[in-house]
Write a protein that holds these residues in place. Structure first.
Motif, mmCIF file in Angstrom:
data_model
loop_
_atom_site.group_PDB
_atom_site.id
_atom_site.type_symbol
_atom_site.label_atom_id
_atom_site.label_comp_id
_atom_site.label_asym_id
_atom_site.label_seq_id
_atom_site.Cartn_x
_atom_site.Cartn_y
_atom_site.Cartn_z
ATOM 1 N N VAL A 35 0.700 -0.957 -0.173
ATOM 2 C CA VAL A 35 0.258 0.144 -0.229
ATOM 3 C C VAL A 35 0.486 1.660 0.368
ATOM 4 O O VAL A 35 2.096 0.980 0.126
ATOM 5 C CB VAL A 35 -0.854 0.162 1.247
ATOM 6 N N GLU A 36 0.157 2.112 -0.381
ATOM 7 C CA GLU A 36 0.548 3.686 -0.135
ATOM 8 C C GLU A 36 -0.115 4.699 0.495
ATOM 9 O O GLU A 36 -1.561 4.230 0.592
ATOM 10 C CB GLU A 36 1.451 4.112 -1.460
ATOM 11 N N ALA A 37 0.103 5.939 0.192
ATOM 12 C CA ALA A 37 -0.979 6.904 1.331
ATOM 13 C C ALA A 37 -0.132 8.126 0.942
ATOM 14 O O ALA A 37 1.276 8.687 0.520
ATOM 15 C CB ALA A 37 -0.620 6.925 2.418
ATOM 16 N N ALA A 38 -0.825 9.357 0.927
ATOM 17 C CA ALA A 38 -0.524 10.694 0.866
ATOM 18 C C ALA A 38 0.165 10.794 2.128
ATOM 19 O O ALA A 38 0.709 11.259 2.071
ATOM 20 C CB ALA A 38 -2.039 11.238 -0.199
ATOM 21 N N TRP A 39 -1.385 11.181 2.894
ATOM 22 C CA TRP A 39 -0.896 12.202 3.998
ATOM 23 C C TRP A 39 -2.105 10.979 4.742
ATOM 24 O O TRP A 39 -2.903 11.156 4.611
ATOM 25 C CB TRP A 39 -0.936 13.430 3.939
ATOM 26 N N LEU A 40 -0.230 10.843 5.776
ATOM 27 C CA LEU A 40 -1.204 9.378 7.044
ATOM 28 C C LEU A 40 -1.015 10.344 8.433
ATOM 29 O O LEU A 40 -0.757 9.629 9.557
ATOM 30 C CB LEU A 40 -1.093 7.973 6.488
ATOM 31 N N TYR A 41 -0.579 10.975 8.632
ATOM 32 C CA TYR A 41 0.003 11.893 9.730
ATOM 33 C C TYR A 41 -1.715 12.431 10.458
ATOM 34 O O TYR A 41 -0.687 12.200 11.584
ATOM 35 C CB TYR A 41 0.467 13.175 9.554
ATOM 36 N N ASP A 42 -2.359 12.277 9.552
ATOM 37 C CA ASP A 42 -4.134 12.860 11.059
ATOM 38 C C ASP A 42 -4.177 10.985 12.090
ATOM 39 O O ASP A 42 -4.388 10.957 12.928
ATOM 40 C CB ASP A 42 -5.020 12.687 10.557
ATOM 41 N N ALA A 43 -3.179 10.120 11.626
ATOM 42 C CA ALA A 43 -3.634 8.391 12.174
ATOM 43 C C ALA A 43 -2.915 8.214 13.160
ATOM 44 O O ALA A 43 -0.978 8.729 12.744
ATOM 45 C CB ALA A 43 -4.014 7.475 11.009
ATOM 46 N N ASP A 44 -2.347 7.736 14.494
ATOM 47 C CA ASP A 44 -1.734 7.130 15.576
ATOM 48 C C ASP A 44 -0.352 6.432 14.888
ATOM 49 O O ASP A 44 -1.081 5.753 14.008
ATOM 50 C CB ASP A 44 -2.603 6.074 16.345
ATOM 51 N N LEU A 45 0.023 6.494 14.858
ATOM 52 C CA LEU A 45 1.664 5.632 14.241
ATOM 53 C C LEU A 45 1.707 4.282 15.084
ATOM 54 O O LEU A 45 1.551 3.707 14.282
ATOM 55 C CB LEU A 45 3.161 6.780 14.349
ATOM 56 N N LEU A 46 1.084 4.566 16.474
ATOM 57 C CA LEU A 46 1.258 3.217 16.796
ATOM 58 C C LEU A 46 0.212 1.773 16.197
ATOM 59 O O LEU A 46 0.111 0.562 15.751
ATOM 60 C CB LEU A 46 1.091 2.929 18.437
ATOM 61 N N GLU A 47 -1.150 2.561 15.724
ATOM 62 C CA GLU A 47 -2.062 2.246 15.083
ATOM 63 C C GLU A 47 -1.765 1.755 13.090
ATOM 64 O O GLU A 47 -2.008 0.691 12.978
ATOM 65 C CB GLU A 47 -2.910 3.219 15.199
ATOM 66 N N LEU A 48 -0.937 2.742 12.926
ATOM 67 C CA LEU A 48 -0.707 1.933 11.414
ATOM 68 C C LEU A 48 -0.234 0.816 11.654
ATOM 69 O O LEU A 48 0.641 0.658 11.008
ATOM 70 C CB LEU A 48 0.175 4.052 11.479
ATOM 71 N N GLN A 49 1.084 1.060 12.991
ATOM 72 C CA GLN A 49 1.824 0.045 12.911
ATOM 73 C C GLN A 49 1.156 -1.382 13.069
ATOM 74 O O GLN A 49 1.530 -2.183 12.169
ATOM 75 C CB GLN A 49 3.176 0.329 13.914
ATOM 76 N N LYS A 50 0.267 -1.470 13.823
ATOM 77 C CA LYS A 50 -0.275 -2.844 14.249
ATOM 78 C C LYS A 50 -1.199 -2.894 13.159
ATOM 79 O O LYS A 50 -1.419 -3.495 12.481
ATOM 80 C CB LYS A 50 -1.365 -2.294 15.356
ATOM 81 N N ALA A 51 -1.636 -1.985 12.132
ATOM 82 C CA ALA A 51 -2.694 -2.274 11.233
ATOM 83 C C ALA A 51 -2.056 -2.992 9.901
ATOM 84 O O ALA A 51 -2.244 -3.849 9.273
ATOM 85 C CB ALA A 51 -3.564 -0.893 10.424
ATOM 86 N N LYS A 52 -0.573 -2.266 9.736
ATOM 87 C CA LYS A 52 0.734 -2.690 8.831
ATOM 88 C C LYS A 52 0.660 -4.500 9.078
ATOM 89 O O LYS A 52 0.485 -5.446 9.014
ATOM 90 C CB LYS A 52 1.599 -2.095 8.689
ATOM 91 N N LYS A 53 0.803 -4.478 10.598
ATOM 92 C CA LYS A 53 1.543 -5.350 11.303
ATOM 93 C C LYS A 53 0.407 -6.777 10.770
ATOM 94 O O LYS A 53 0.746 -8.169 10.583
ATOM 95 C CB LYS A 53 2.213 -6.063 11.794
ATOM 96 N N GLN A 54 -0.901 -6.396 10.531
ATOM 97 C CA GLN A 54 -2.214 -7.559 10.926
ATOM 98 C C GLN A 54 -2.392 -8.201 9.625
ATOM 99 O O GLN A 54 -2.631 -9.247 9.321
ATOM 100 C CB GLN A 54 -3.205 -7.162 11.954
ATOM 101 N N SER A 55 -1.953 -7.298 8.546
ATOM 102 C CA SER A 55 -2.786 -7.141 7.204
ATOM 103 C C SER A 55 -1.247 -7.654 6.149
ATOM 104 O O SER A 55 -1.758 -8.538 5.958
ATOM 105 C CB SER A 55 -2.663 -5.698 7.200
ATOM 106 N N GLY A 56 -0.810 -7.275 7.082
ATOM 107 C CA GLY A 56 0.950 -8.580 6.629
ATOM 108 C C GLY A 56 0.957 -7.432 5.202
ATOM 109 O O GLY A 56 2.046 -8.148 4.464
ATOM 110 N N VAL A 57 0.318 -6.619 4.772
ATOM 111 C CA VAL A 57 1.470 -5.614 3.549
ATOM 112 C C VAL A 57 2.750 -4.817 3.578
ATOM 113 O O VAL A 57 2.695 -4.346 4.699
ATOM 114 C CB VAL A 57 0.221 -4.760 3.549
ATOM 115 N N GLU A 58 3.693 -4.815 2.830
ATOM 116 C CA GLU A 58 4.140 -3.549 2.931
ATOM 117 C C GLU A 58 3.744 -1.828 2.600
ATOM 118 O O GLU A 58 2.865 -1.727 2.000
ATOM 119 C CB GLU A 58 5.506 -3.942 1.713
#
Length: 270
Positions: A35-58
């Motif tokens: 996945v990619e994103a434009a701006w994701l700075y409104d999202a909590d970084l720890l939650e982003l890390q968790k979502a990335k890990k659970q989904s398995g995507v790069e």
């Protein structure tokens, strides 16, 4: 010839889900491995890390922060007098990129200020070169690739400073860093210059990332429009493009329902 690798832009796709972090799992379920994103700075970084890990995507690409959107900012790389803001934004982008193991950052140029004629914006190019030189050195130490992207000024953003592949290539040459590459968004390139085959061949050595959307309405690649994506995909395969192709388009309806073009591509390359 190896097939192309596609990634979902979570700022554009799966927006049926209000929470940005929810879109990681939807992208994975649809078959995306990145996945990619434009701006994701409104999202909590720890939650982003968790979502990335659970989904398995790069995570393969994020943008630098836009600046003060309410006051008309859309990136700060070429905006004279905002160098300190650019560096702070770069630092934040690097923090997010490292936390998400993201290897590319799009260094947004920004807009020509109101009242300033584009032809008189030589100072902006000098600022952009200075900021890109600084960014290239920072990113090299972190193992991150910097990207610059021309954005069309005919439809999308009339005041955006960097608007053609030729201008971007010239600036990259002046900076002279191997750690900076060209982000080719076919939507913007077609609107500003057309001549896609020759431009792709000319600038192929500089290309570090690709994005796609149909022209002129920025919908799915197989929607009605003027670009033949089957031909372009074949061209990129023949040229040996090994990076990612970002799906940065506006779905006509439900994101999943509009992915028939991608499933067809995958099936044809099994």
């Amino acid at each position: 010839m190896p097939p192309l690798k596609f990634c979902a832009n979570l700022s554009w796709l799966f927006t049926e889900l209000p929470e940005f972090t929810q879109r990681f799992q939807s992208a994975a379920a649809a078959g995306f491995r990145a996945v990619e994103a434009a701006w994701l700075y409104d999202a909590d970084l720890l939650e982003l890390q968790k979502a990335k890990k659970q989904s398995g995507v790069e995570v393969v690409l994020i943008n630098t922060p836009p600046g003060d959107v309410g006051n008309g900012d859309c990136g700060l790389g070429a905006v004279s007098g905002r160098e300190a803001d650019f560096r702070r934004g770069l630092e934040l982008a690097v923090t997010y990129a490292k936390a998400l193991d993201c290897s590319r950052i799009h260094l947004m140029a920004g807009r020509v200020p109101m009242g300033l004629d584009r032809a008189a914006a030589a100072e902006m190019e000098a600022t952009f070169i200075e900021n890109l030189t600084y960014a290239a050195n920072v990113l090299l130490k972190e193992g991150i690739l910097g990207l610059v992207e021309p954005i069309n000024t005919r439809i999308t953003d009339p005041r955006y400073f960097l608007n053609t592949p030729h201008q971007a290539a010239d600036i990259l040459q002046k900076v002279g860093s191997p750690n900076l590459k060209l982000q080719m968004d076919i939507f913007h390139w077609q609107i500003m210059d057309g001549n896609l085959t020759q431009n792709i061949k000319t600038y192929f050595p500089l290309i570090g990332h690709i994005q796609i959307a149909q022209v002129p309405d920025r919908n799915e690649p197989d929607s009605q429009g003027e670009v033949n994506f089957q031909y372009l995909f074949s061209l990129l395969e023949e040229m040996g493009y090994q990076g990612y192709v970002g799906c940065e388009y506006r779905p006509l309806g439900n994101t999943e329902d509009g992915l028939g073009w991608l499933r067809e591509y995958w099936n044809s390359h099994e």
